[in-house]
Design a protein around this motif. Sequence first.
Motif, PDB file in Angstrom:
ATOM      1  N   UNK A 194      26.909  -0.052  29.577  1.00 10.16           N
ATOM      2  CA  UNK A 194      26.049  -1.191  29.845  1.00 10.16           C
ATOM      3  C   UNK A 194      25.963  -2.119  28.655  1.00 10.16           C
ATOM      4  N   UNK A 195      25.022  -3.063  28.714  1.00  9.30           N
ATOM      5  CA  UNK A 195      24.928  -4.111  27.696  1.00  9.30           C
ATOM      6  C   UNK A 195      23.810  -3.901  26.684  1.00  9.30           C
ATOM      7  N   UNK A 196      22.943  -2.921  26.910  1.00  8.85           N
ATOM      8  CA  UNK A 196      21.747  -2.782  26.072  1.00  8.85           C
ATOM      9  C   UNK A 196      21.709  -1.457  25.317  1.00  8.85           C
ATOM     10  N   UNK A 220      22.935   0.719  41.379  1.00  9.31           N
ATOM     11  CA  UNK A 220      22.161   0.418  42.594  1.00  9.31           C
ATOM     12  C   UNK A 220      20.970  -0.493  42.332  1.00  9.31           C
ATOM     13  N   UNK A 221      20.474  -0.539  41.095  1.00  9.51           N
ATOM     14  CA  UNK A 221      19.373  -1.447  40.770  1.00  9.51           C
ATOM     15  C   UNK A 221      19.831  -2.886  40.588  1.00  9.51           C
ATOM     16  N   UNK A 222      21.130  -3.097  40.451  1.00 13.18           N
ATOM     17  CA  UNK A 222      21.641  -4.431  40.137  1.00 13.18           C
ATOM     18  C   UNK A 222      22.469  -5.051  41.258  1.00 13.18           C
ATOM     19  N   UNK A 223      22.948  -4.238  42.175  1.00 12.41           N
ATOM     20  CA  UNK A 223      23.870  -4.725  43.208  1.00 12.41           C
ATOM     21  C   UNK A 223      23.367  -4.264  44.571  1.00 12.41           C
ATOM     22  N   UNK A 281      40.240  -1.985  40.960  1.00  7.47           N
ATOM     23  CA  UNK A 281      39.749  -3.341  40.705  1.00  7.47           C
ATOM     24  C   UNK A 281      38.336  -3.519  41.247  1.00  7.47           C
ATOM     25  N   UNK A 282      38.082  -3.017  42.443  1.00  8.74           N
ATOM     26  CA  UNK A 282      36.750  -3.144  43.034  1.00  8.74           C
ATOM     27  C   UNK A 282      35.702  -2.430  42.198  1.00  8.74           C
ATOM     28  N   UNK A 283      36.017  -1.234  41.725  1.00 13.73           N
ATOM     29  CA  UNK A 283      35.074  -0.492  40.883  1.00 13.73           C
ATOM     30  C   UNK A 283      34.784  -1.253  39.589  1.00 13.73           C
ATOM     31  N   UNK A 284      35.812  -1.811  38.993  1.00 19.96           N
ATOM     32  CA  UNK A 284      35.618  -2.591  37.771  1.00 19.96           C
ATOM     33  C   UNK A 284      34.765  -3.824  38.032  1.00 19.96           C
ATOM     34  N   UNK A 285      34.997  -4.492  39.153  1.00 17.59           N
ATOM     35  CA  UNK A 285      34.225  -5.694  39.495  1.00 17.59           C
ATOM     36  C   UNK A 285      32.753  -5.353  39.692  1.00 17.59           C
ATOM     37  N   UNK A 286      32.467  -4.246  40.366  1.00 13.67           N
ATOM     38  CA  UNK A 286      31.083  -3.852  40.594  1.00 13.67           C
ATOM     39  C   UNK A 286      30.370  -3.555  39.274  1.00 13.67           C
ATOM     40  N   UNK A 287      31.036  -2.848  38.382  1.00 11.27           N
ATOM     41  CA  UNK A 287      30.427  -2.553  37.078  1.00 11.27           C
ATOM     42  C   UNK A 287      30.263  -3.827  36.256  1.00 11.27           C
ATOM     43  N   UNK A 292      26.710  -5.429  34.830  1.00 14.30           N
ATOM     44  CA  UNK A 292      26.548  -5.837  33.437  1.00 14.30           C
ATOM     45  C   UNK A 292      26.168  -7.302  33.329  1.00 14.30           C
ATOM     46  N   UNK A 293      26.759  -8.112  34.185  1.00 15.00           N
ATOM     47  CA  UNK A 293      26.459  -9.534  34.174  1.00 15.00           C
ATOM     48  C   UNK A 293      25.033  -9.854  34.574  1.00 15.00           C
ATOM     49  N   UNK A 294      24.393  -8.939  35.268  1.00 19.33           N
ATOM     50  CA  UNK A 294      22.997  -9.120  35.684  1.00 19.33           C
ATOM     51  C   UNK A 294      22.029  -8.429  34.739  1.00 19.33           C
ATOM     52  N   UNK A 295      22.462  -8.128  33.552  1.00 20.85           N
ATOM     53  CA  UNK A 295      21.590  -7.561  32.523  1.00 20.85           C
ATOM     54  C   UNK A 295      22.136  -6.305  31.887  1.00 20.85           C
TER      55      UNK A 295
END
Length: 250
Positions: free
Chosen positions: A10-12, A197-200, A217-223, A227-230
Amino acid sequence: MDSIFLTDVGKVREHNEDAGGIFLNKAGEYLAVVADGMGGHQAGDVASGMTTELLRQAWESMEKSFTPEEAGNWLSNKIAEVNQKVFEKASENSGLQGMGTTLVTAVCTPSFVVIAHVGDSRAYLLTDKELQLKTQDHSLVNELRKSGQLTEEEAENHPRKNILTRALGTEMHIKSEEIALEWKAGDAVVLCSDGLSNKITNEEIKNELLSDHSLHESAQILIHTANGRGGEDNITLAVVINTPLEEGMM
C-alpha cells in the motif's frame, strides 16, 4: 485452473502484514489463502505468515481428493489447529502478545469450492453475470448491520469498520465458518483482504475480472486502483478460475 496471487504494502504502511498464496496438493487441487495480520511491532506479519505456512504444508502433503463435506471438515480442523499454534506462540513471546490474523481460504476442485473464513477478509464467487459475496465479516459493524442498527451504506462507510469480533490466534479456541459451492467452467473464486474491499466496489471487481485483460493484468489494475484511492492498508488478492486443465496454468 488459472490463478493469481498478488500482495502490496500500500501507500501508507511501512510493512506488509498480509500473507497468503495459492498452493497445489498431490491430487492437483488448489488451496487459496489470504491472511491479514494484526499486532504491534510487526507481530501481524508473524501471525499471517505462520498461518499461511502451516496451511501450505498441510495442503501440499495431501494426496487424496475430497468430497465437499470432507473438505469442509479438513478446513475446520486445520484452522482450529493453526489457531492454537498461533495463540501458543503469542503466549510464549512477550513481543508477540496480542497478535492475530484474519483468514479466508478456499479449497478449489474442478466440481466444487469450499470456503472457510475468520475475520473480515472476504470471499466472492464470480460468474459470467455477477460477483457474489460468500462470507460475512466477523466485525462489530457487521453485527450492528445484521441487528438493524446500521444500514448497508452506513456499515460500508463506518469509521470503526476494522474492529473484529473474531480473529485467528487471539483466543485458544476459535470457530471458523465454512460454505460449499458448486461452480462451473469459467467461474472464479476471489479472495481479498479489506485493503482491497474497502476501496473497490463489487461491481468494479466484477467488471475488471470479466474484462479482456489477462488475469495478471486485472489483478494489478485492481491493486493499483486501491492504491490510487489512498492505499492506507496492505492490499492482497487471490483469484482461482475454474478453467479446463489444458487451458489453465499450473
